[in-house]
Enzyme design. Structure first.
Site, PDB file in Angstrom:
ATOM      1  N   ASP A  90       0.858  -1.192   0.000  1.00 21.30           N
ATOM      2  CA  ASP A  90       0.000   0.000   0.000  1.00 21.30           C
ATOM      3  C   ASP A  90       0.889   1.235   0.000  1.00 21.30           C
ATOM      4  O   ASP A  90       2.048   1.206   0.405  1.00 21.30           O
ATOM      5  CB  ASP A  90      -0.918   0.016   1.236  1.00 21.30           C
ATOM      6  N   LYS A 131     -12.717   1.737 -14.427  1.00 19.47           N
ATOM      7  CA  LYS A 131     -13.097   0.379 -14.014  1.00 19.47           C
ATOM      8  C   LYS A 131     -13.527  -0.473 -15.218  1.00 19.47           C
ATOM      9  O   LYS A 131     -13.373  -1.690 -15.206  1.00 19.47           O
ATOM     10  CB  LYS A 131     -14.184   0.435 -12.939  1.00 19.47           C
ATOM     11  N   TYR A 140     -14.117   7.409 -12.931  1.00 17.38           N
ATOM     12  CA  TYR A 140     -14.075   6.140 -12.187  1.00 17.38           C
ATOM     13  C   TYR A 140     -14.694   5.022 -13.029  1.00 17.38           C
ATOM     14  O   TYR A 140     -14.123   3.944 -13.160  1.00 17.38           O
ATOM     15  CB  TYR A 140     -14.831   6.314 -10.867  1.00 17.38           C
TER      16      TYR A 140
HETATM   17  N1  NAD Z   1     -15.842   0.669  -1.412  1.00 20.33           N
HETATM   18  C1  NAD Z   1     -16.633   0.428  -2.451  1.00 20.33           C
HETATM   19  O1  NAD Z   1     -17.847   0.649  -2.409  1.00 20.33           O
HETATM   20  C2  NAD Z   1     -16.049  -0.171  -3.711  1.00 20.33           C
HETATM   21  C3  NAD Z   1     -16.933  -0.673  -4.674  1.00 20.33           C
HETATM   22  C4  NAD Z   1     -16.435  -1.221  -5.839  1.00 20.33           C
HETATM   23  C5  NAD Z   1     -15.069  -1.287  -6.035  1.00 20.33           C
HETATM   24  N2  NAD Z   1     -14.224  -0.790  -5.108  1.00 20.33           N
HETATM   25  C6  NAD Z   1     -12.801  -0.866  -5.381  1.00 20.33           C
HETATM   26  O2  NAD Z   1     -12.193  -1.638  -4.383  1.00 20.33           O
HETATM   27  C7  NAD Z   1     -10.811  -1.277  -4.272  1.00 20.33           C
HETATM   28  C8  NAD Z   1     -10.489  -1.044  -2.817  1.00 20.33           C
HETATM   29  O3  NAD Z   1     -11.288   0.007  -2.367  1.00 20.33           O
HETATM   30  P1  NAD Z   1     -11.711   0.217  -0.843  1.00 20.33           P
HETATM   31  O4  NAD Z   1     -13.150   0.502  -0.845  1.00 20.33           O
HETATM   32  O5  NAD Z   1     -11.163  -0.854   0.004  1.00 20.33           O
HETATM   33  O6  NAD Z   1     -11.004   1.625  -0.609  1.00 20.33           O
HETATM   34  P2  NAD Z   1      -9.922   2.134   0.421  1.00 20.33           P
HETATM   35  O7  NAD Z   1      -9.771   3.568   0.129  1.00 20.33           O
HETATM   36  O8  NAD Z   1     -10.277   1.672   1.786  1.00 20.33           O
HETATM   37  O9  NAD Z   1      -8.612   1.337  -0.030  1.00 20.33           O
HETATM   38  C9  NAD Z   1      -7.843   1.651  -1.146  1.00 20.33           C
HETATM   39  C10 NAD Z   1      -6.390   1.493  -0.760  1.00 20.33           C
HETATM   40  O10 NAD Z   1      -5.610   1.731  -1.927  1.00 20.33           O
HETATM   41  C11 NAD Z   1      -4.462   2.464  -1.528  1.00 20.33           C
HETATM   42  N3  NAD Z   1      -3.923   3.214  -2.653  1.00 20.33           N
HETATM   43  C12 NAD Z   1      -4.508   4.258  -3.301  1.00 20.33           C
HETATM   44  N4  NAD Z   1      -3.684   4.713  -4.247  1.00 20.33           N
HETATM   45  C13 NAD Z   1      -2.565   3.943  -4.221  1.00 20.33           C
HETATM   46  C14 NAD Z   1      -1.365   3.921  -4.957  1.00 20.33           C
HETATM   47  N5  NAD Z   1      -1.126   4.808  -5.934  1.00 20.33           N
HETATM   48  N6  NAD Z   1      -0.444   2.993  -4.652  1.00 20.33           N
HETATM   49  C15 NAD Z   1      -0.665   2.102  -3.669  1.00 20.33           C
HETATM   50  N7  NAD Z   1      -1.775   2.072  -2.932  1.00 20.33           N
HETATM   51  C16 NAD Z   1      -2.720   2.992  -3.200  1.00 20.33           C
HETATM   52  C17 NAD Z   1      -4.945   3.390  -0.420  1.00 20.33           C
HETATM   53  O11 NAD Z   1      -3.870   3.843   0.390  1.00 20.33           O
HETATM   54  C18 NAD Z   1      -5.938   2.508   0.316  1.00 20.33           C
HETATM   55  O12 NAD Z   1      -5.341   1.831   1.403  1.00 20.33           O
HETATM   56  C19 NAD Z   1     -10.630  -0.059  -5.166  1.00 20.33           C
HETATM   57  O13 NAD Z   1     -10.050  -0.453  -6.394  1.00 20.33           O
HETATM   58  C20 NAD Z   1     -12.049   0.425  -5.378  1.00 20.33           C
HETATM   59  O14 NAD Z   1     -12.185   1.149  -6.568  1.00 20.33           O
HETATM   60  C21 NAD Z   1     -14.685  -0.245  -3.937  1.00 20.33           C
END
Ligand code: NAD
Length: 249
Positions: free
Chosen positions: A36, A159, A155
């Site tokens: 991360d 995706k 976004y």
């Molecule tokens: N939360 C939702 O509703 C949801 C729904 C669909 C998809 N997603 C996807 O799930 C994945 C995880 O999301 P989440 O909800 O756990 O969010 P989150 O923000 O809790 O986690 C994302 C993590 O990615 C890390 N990150 C961001 N940019 C980075 C980089 N350049 N290099 C390394 N690490 C980086 C952040 O530090 C964070 O810890 C994402 O790809 C998001 O698009 C989330």
């Protein structure tokens, strides 16, 4: 579903879905590299895994940096002797704006982290897995990778690119013993979705067939299945985890 003798890499593992996946992989016996950008969050996940008796190490990565991504793969190999499973999950959201009002800086940033960085991660992982004779990759797409969500054009586009890359790689490496799949969660209870008002949250939950958002662990369970040998004939799939929301579309 056990991952003994497997090395698993999870990017964005300091966050909601990634930390749940990292912990689940570790609880099933994998050695887990928690990667991360956020060192504090990532180290905390490693501590939790170790406290529960699991094996894990943190690697600070910016997935948009090619050199750094290659170092991340080398770290897996040097620390644990290989890389069998990669969960490419790091991603960012952006503020809700209509297409013509979303600034280009935001477009670039979102496409860079969610799409271009996945190219870097996939390439580095595939190079390793080709040489090693196989592996399993799971990308975190989104419901927004299958259908549009209003006010989230960058976004949504990023995706959709995740889904395209998943399918392309799945076809190209199937005969090399490498499976590539994606999960497409709906709305998940994570830091990414945390800055909603109570009213917005209630309204959103009301729209969900199950009356609530997913938990990160409910997404992680599908990630683990796709990464496991039980999913040996699942390749190029995009698994929707939205409690049924898209069934009514
Ligand atoms: N939360 C939702 O509703 C949801 C729904 C669909 C998809 N997603 C996807 O799930 C994945 C995880 O999301 P989440 O909800 O756990 O969010 P989150 O923000 O809790 O986690 C994302 C993590 O990615 C890390 N990150 C961001 N940019 C980075 C980089 N350049 N290099 C390394 N690490 C980086 C952040 O530090 C964070 O810890 C994402 O790809 C998001 O698009 C989330």
């Amino acid at each position: 579903m056990m991952f003994s003798d497997k090395v698993a890499l999870v990017t964005g593992a300091g966050g909601g879905i990634g930390s749940a996946a990292a912990k689940l992989f570790a609880s099933k016996g994998a050695k887990v590299v928690v990667a991360d950008f956020n060192a504090e969050a990532g180290e905390a996940v490693v501590s939790e895994i170790r406290n529960d008796g699991g094996e894990s190490s943190f690697f600070r990565v910016d997935v948009t940096d090619e050199l750094n991504v290659n170092e991340m793969i080398s770290f897996c190999v040097e620390r644990y002797g290989g890389l069998h499973i990669a969960h490419n999950n790091a991603g960012i959201l952006h503020e809700a704006k209509r297409f013509h009002e979303l600034d280009l800086g935001t477009w670039d940033r979102v496409m860079n982290v969610n799409a271009r960085a996945l190219v870097l991660c996939l390439r580095a992982e595939l190079v390793h897995m080709l040489a090693a004779g196989g592996g399993a990759i799971v990308n975190t797409a989104s419901g927004a990778g299958i259908a549009a969500a209003p006010m989230l054009s960058a976004y949504v586009t990023s995706k959709h690119a995740v889904v395209g890359m998943t399918k392309s790689a799945a076809l190209e490496y199937a005969r090399d013993g490498i499976r590539v799949n994606a999960v497409a969660p709906g709305t998940v209870e994570t830091p990414m979705t945390a800055n909603m008002t109570a009213q917005q949250r209630d309204a959103l939950n009301e729209l969900m067939p199950l009356g609530r958002m997913a938990t990160p662990d409910e997404v992680a369970q599908v990630v683990a299945f796709l990464a496991s040998d039980e999913a040996s004939y699942v390749n190029g799939a995009v698994y929707t985890i939205d409690g049924g929301s898209s069934a009514s579309a």
